[in-house]
Design a protein around this motif. Structure first.
Motif, PDB file in Angstrom:
ATOM      1  N   TYR A  38     -10.481   3.451  -5.028  1.00  0.00           N
ATOM      2  CA  TYR A  38     -10.082   2.063  -4.781  1.00  0.00           C
ATOM      3  C   TYR A  38      -8.650   1.804  -5.247  1.00  0.00           C
ATOM      4  O   TYR A  38      -7.915   1.045  -4.626  1.00  0.00           O
ATOM      5  N   SER A  39      -8.272   2.428  -6.352  1.00  0.00           N
ATOM      6  CA  SER A  39      -6.919   2.247  -6.867  1.00  0.00           C
ATOM      7  C   SER A  39      -5.884   2.748  -5.869  1.00  0.00           C
ATOM      8  O   SER A  39      -4.894   2.069  -5.583  1.00  0.00           O
ATOM      9  N   ILE A  40      -6.126   3.912  -5.329  1.00  0.00           N
ATOM     10  CA  ILE A  40      -5.204   4.479  -4.347  1.00  0.00           C
ATOM     11  C   ILE A  40      -5.193   3.628  -3.084  1.00  0.00           C
ATOM     12  O   ILE A  40      -4.132   3.280  -2.558  1.00  0.00           O
ATOM     13  N   ARG A  41      -6.366   3.270  -2.599  1.00  0.00           N
ATOM     14  CA  ARG A  41      -6.458   2.488  -1.358  1.00  0.00           C
ATOM     15  C   ARG A  41      -5.850   1.100  -1.523  1.00  0.00           C
ATOM     16  O   ARG A  41      -5.153   0.627  -0.627  1.00  0.00           O
ATOM     17  N   SER A  42      -6.086   0.459  -2.655  1.00  0.00           N
ATOM     18  CA  SER A  42      -5.520  -0.879  -2.842  1.00  0.00           C
ATOM     19  C   SER A  42      -3.994  -0.814  -2.920  1.00  0.00           C
ATOM     20  O   SER A  42      -3.304  -1.722  -2.459  1.00  0.00           O
ATOM     21  N   GLY A  43      -3.461   0.269  -3.460  1.00  0.00           N
ATOM     22  CA  GLY A  43      -2.009   0.449  -3.475  1.00  0.00           C
ATOM     23  C   GLY A  43      -1.448   0.602  -2.071  1.00  0.00           C
ATOM     24  O   GLY A  43      -0.409   0.033  -1.734  1.00  0.00           O
ATOM     25  N   GLU A  44      -2.152   1.366  -1.236  1.00  0.00           N
ATOM     26  CA  GLU A  44      -1.728   1.515   0.163  1.00  0.00           C
ATOM     27  C   GLU A  44      -1.809   0.177   0.893  1.00  0.00           C
ATOM     28  O   GLU A  44      -0.904  -0.184   1.657  1.00  0.00           O
ATOM     29  N   MET A  45      -2.893  -0.545   0.650  1.00  0.00           N
ATOM     30  CA  MET A  45      -3.067  -1.840   1.305  1.00  0.00           C
ATOM     31  C   MET A  45      -2.004  -2.837   0.841  1.00  0.00           C
ATOM     32  O   MET A  45      -1.519  -3.649   1.627  1.00  0.00           O
ATOM     33  N   LEU A  46      -1.645  -2.762  -0.431  1.00  0.00           N
ATOM     34  CA  LEU A  46      -0.594  -3.636  -0.950  1.00  0.00           C
ATOM     35  C   LEU A  46       0.726  -3.359  -0.248  1.00  0.00           C
ATOM     36  O   LEU A  46       1.441  -4.288   0.141  1.00  0.00           O
ATOM     37  N   ALA A  47       1.038  -2.104  -0.054  1.00  0.00           N
ATOM     38  CA  ALA A  47       2.271  -1.753   0.653  1.00  0.00           C
ATOM     39  C   ALA A  47       2.244  -2.285   2.090  1.00  0.00           C
ATOM     40  O   ALA A  47       3.251  -2.821   2.582  1.00  0.00           O
ATOM     41  N   GLU A  48       1.091  -2.157   2.760  1.00  0.00           N
ATOM     42  CA  GLU A  48       0.963  -2.692   4.122  1.00  0.00           C
ATOM     43  C   GLU A  48       1.124  -4.205   4.137  1.00  0.00           C
ATOM     44  O   GLU A  48       1.802  -4.762   5.012  1.00  0.00           O
ATOM     45  N   ALA A  49       0.507  -4.876   3.177  1.00  0.00           N
ATOM     46  CA  ALA A  49       0.585  -6.335   3.113  1.00  0.00           C
ATOM     47  C   ALA A  49       2.018  -6.795   2.838  1.00  0.00           C
ATOM     48  O   ALA A  49       2.489  -7.781   3.423  1.00  0.00           O
ATOM     49  N   LYS A  50       2.712  -6.085   1.970  1.00  0.00           N
ATOM     50  CA  LYS A  50       4.116  -6.436   1.688  1.00  0.00           C
ATOM     51  C   LYS A  50       4.986  -6.222   2.924  1.00  0.00           C
ATOM     52  O   LYS A  50       5.899  -7.003   3.180  1.00  0.00           O
ATOM     53  N   ARG A  51       4.692  -5.169   3.681  1.00  0.00           N
ATOM     54  CA  ARG A  51       5.438  -4.944   4.919  1.00  0.00           C
ATOM     55  C   ARG A  51       5.216  -6.102   5.897  1.00  0.00           C
ATOM     56  O   ARG A  51       6.155  -6.601   6.508  1.00  0.00           O
ATOM     57  N   GLU A  52       3.960  -6.528   6.028  1.00  0.00           N
ATOM     58  CA  GLU A  52       3.644  -7.659   6.911  1.00  0.00           C
ATOM     59  C   GLU A  52       4.332  -8.940   6.425  1.00  0.00           C
ATOM     60  O   GLU A  52       4.827  -9.726   7.232  1.00  0.00           O
ATOM     61  N   SER A  85       6.142 -21.162   2.198  1.00  0.00           N
ATOM     62  CA  SER A  85       5.058 -21.968   2.767  1.00  0.00           C
ATOM     63  C   SER A  85       4.708 -21.502   4.180  1.00  0.00           C
ATOM     64  O   SER A  85       3.556 -21.574   4.594  1.00  0.00           O
ATOM     65  N   ILE A  86       5.693 -21.011   4.909  1.00  0.00           N
ATOM     66  CA  ILE A  86       5.445 -20.497   6.265  1.00  0.00           C
ATOM     67  C   ILE A  86       4.615 -19.225   6.202  1.00  0.00           C
ATOM     68  O   ILE A  86       3.716 -19.015   7.004  1.00  0.00           O
ATOM     69  N   ALA A  87       4.879 -18.371   5.218  1.00  0.00           N
ATOM     70  CA  ALA A  87       4.175 -17.090   5.082  1.00  0.00           C
ATOM     71  C   ALA A  87       3.100 -17.178   4.002  1.00  0.00           C
ATOM     72  O   ALA A  87       2.845 -16.220   3.284  1.00  0.00           O
ATOM     73  N   GLU A  88       2.432 -18.311   3.904  1.00  0.00           N
ATOM     74  CA  GLU A  88       1.452 -18.551   2.847  1.00  0.00           C
ATOM     75  C   GLU A  88       0.329 -17.520   2.849  1.00  0.00           C
ATOM     76  O   GLU A  88      -0.036 -16.979   1.803  1.00  0.00           O
ATOM     77  N   GLU A  89      -0.252 -17.214   3.991  1.00  0.00           N
ATOM     78  CA  GLU A  89      -1.375 -16.275   4.063  1.00  0.00           C
ATOM     79  C   GLU A  89      -0.938 -14.873   3.645  1.00  0.00           C
ATOM     80  O   GLU A  89      -1.639 -14.192   2.896  1.00  0.00           O
ATOM     81  N   GLU A  90       0.215 -14.440   4.094  1.00  0.00           N
ATOM     82  CA  GLU A  90       0.711 -13.120   3.728  1.00  0.00           C
ATOM     83  C   GLU A  90       0.986 -13.041   2.227  1.00  0.00           C
ATOM     84  O   GLU A  90       0.696 -12.035   1.590  1.00  0.00           O
ATOM     85  N   CYS A  91       1.539 -14.120   1.655  1.00  0.00           N
ATOM     86  CA  CYS A  91       1.784 -14.164   0.207  1.00  0.00           C
ATOM     87  C   CYS A  91       0.469 -14.067  -0.562  1.00  0.00           C
ATOM     88  O   CYS A  91       0.385 -13.384  -1.584  1.00  0.00           O
ATOM     89  N   PHE A  92      -0.568 -14.757  -0.066  1.00  0.00           N
ATOM     90  CA  PHE A  92      -1.873 -14.722  -0.717  1.00  0.00           C
ATOM     91  C   PHE A  92      -2.444 -13.309  -0.719  1.00  0.00           C
ATOM     92  O   PHE A  92      -2.958 -12.845  -1.737  1.00  0.00           O
ATOM     93  N   VAL A  93      -2.352 -12.619   0.398  1.00  0.00           N
ATOM     94  CA  VAL A  93      -2.877 -11.253   0.483  1.00  0.00           C
ATOM     95  C   VAL A  93      -2.128 -10.346  -0.490  1.00  0.00           C
ATOM     96  O   VAL A  93      -2.731  -9.537  -1.202  1.00  0.00           O
ATOM     97  N   VAL A  94      -0.814 -10.479  -0.553  1.00  0.00           N
ATOM     98  CA  VAL A  94      -0.019  -9.667  -1.476  1.00  0.00           C
ATOM     99  C   VAL A  94      -0.423  -9.960  -2.917  1.00  0.00           C
ATOM    100  O   VAL A  94      -0.655  -9.039  -3.711  1.00  0.00           O
ATOM    101  N   ASP A  95      -0.556 -11.239  -3.269  1.00  0.00           N
ATOM    102  CA  ASP A  95      -0.959 -11.603  -4.631  1.00  0.00           C
ATOM    103  C   ASP A  95      -2.335 -11.036  -4.973  1.00  0.00           C
ATOM    104  O   ASP A  95      -2.548 -10.497  -6.057  1.00  0.00           O
ATOM    105  N   ARG A  96      -3.264 -11.157  -4.038  1.00  0.00           N
ATOM    106  CA  ARG A  96      -4.627 -10.673  -4.286  1.00  0.00           C
ATOM    107  C   ARG A  96      -4.650  -9.161  -4.474  1.00  0.00           C
ATOM    108  O   ARG A  96      -5.329  -8.643  -5.361  1.00  0.00           O
TER     109      ARG A  96
END
Length: 129
Positions: A38-52, A85-96
């Motif tokens: 999960y640690s490795i996967r969440s790091g990959e997902m974080l990178a994807e979310a930051k890219r988005e 505020s425009i990218a609110e959902e993307e910011c939330f995913v990155v924070d989570r």
């Protein structure tokens, strides 16, 4: 692109991290193995979310922020607040995902300590491991 499967995977990892672990060494080892993945996967997902997030902000800057800034001379602080505020959902995913990555790290440390404690207790009680 962030899909419903992406959110489902975040929820699955988050739910697993909320489970309390017993003092059973076998269960602790299983949790360590799972959380490492999960640690490795969440790091990959974080990178994807930051890219988005960067992509969304970039697109919005081109379409909205520059137009408003030219017309109304908005300060940089106001522009950044508008962009967030425009990218609110993307910011939330990155924070989570940042919190999930931190949680996996902290839980792994705690589980390793608990496993060491249990192994030492078994050794002292001469019950074997």
């Amino acid at each position: 692109m962030i899909t419903t499967d992406f959110y489902r995977e975040i929820d699955e990892m988050s739910d697993y991290m909320k489970i309390t672990c017993s003092n059973n060494p076998v269960e602790i080892q299983d949790r360590i193995s799972t959380i490492m993945v999960y640690s490795i996967r969440s790091g990959e997902m974080l990178a994807e979310a930051k890219r988005e997030l960067r992509k969304r902000k970039s697109d919005e800057i081109q379409n909205t922020i520059l137009q408003i800034a030219r017309e109304n001379c908005l300060s940089a602080k106001v522009q950044n607040a508008l962009l967030d505020s425009i990218a609110e959902e993307e910011c939330f995913v990155v924070d989570r995902l940042e919190r999930l990555c931190a949680s996996t790290s902290h839980q792994l440390d705690a589980l390793r300590t608990l496993l060491s404690y249990e192994k030492e207790a078994l050794r002292l009680n001469k019950t074997g491991y």
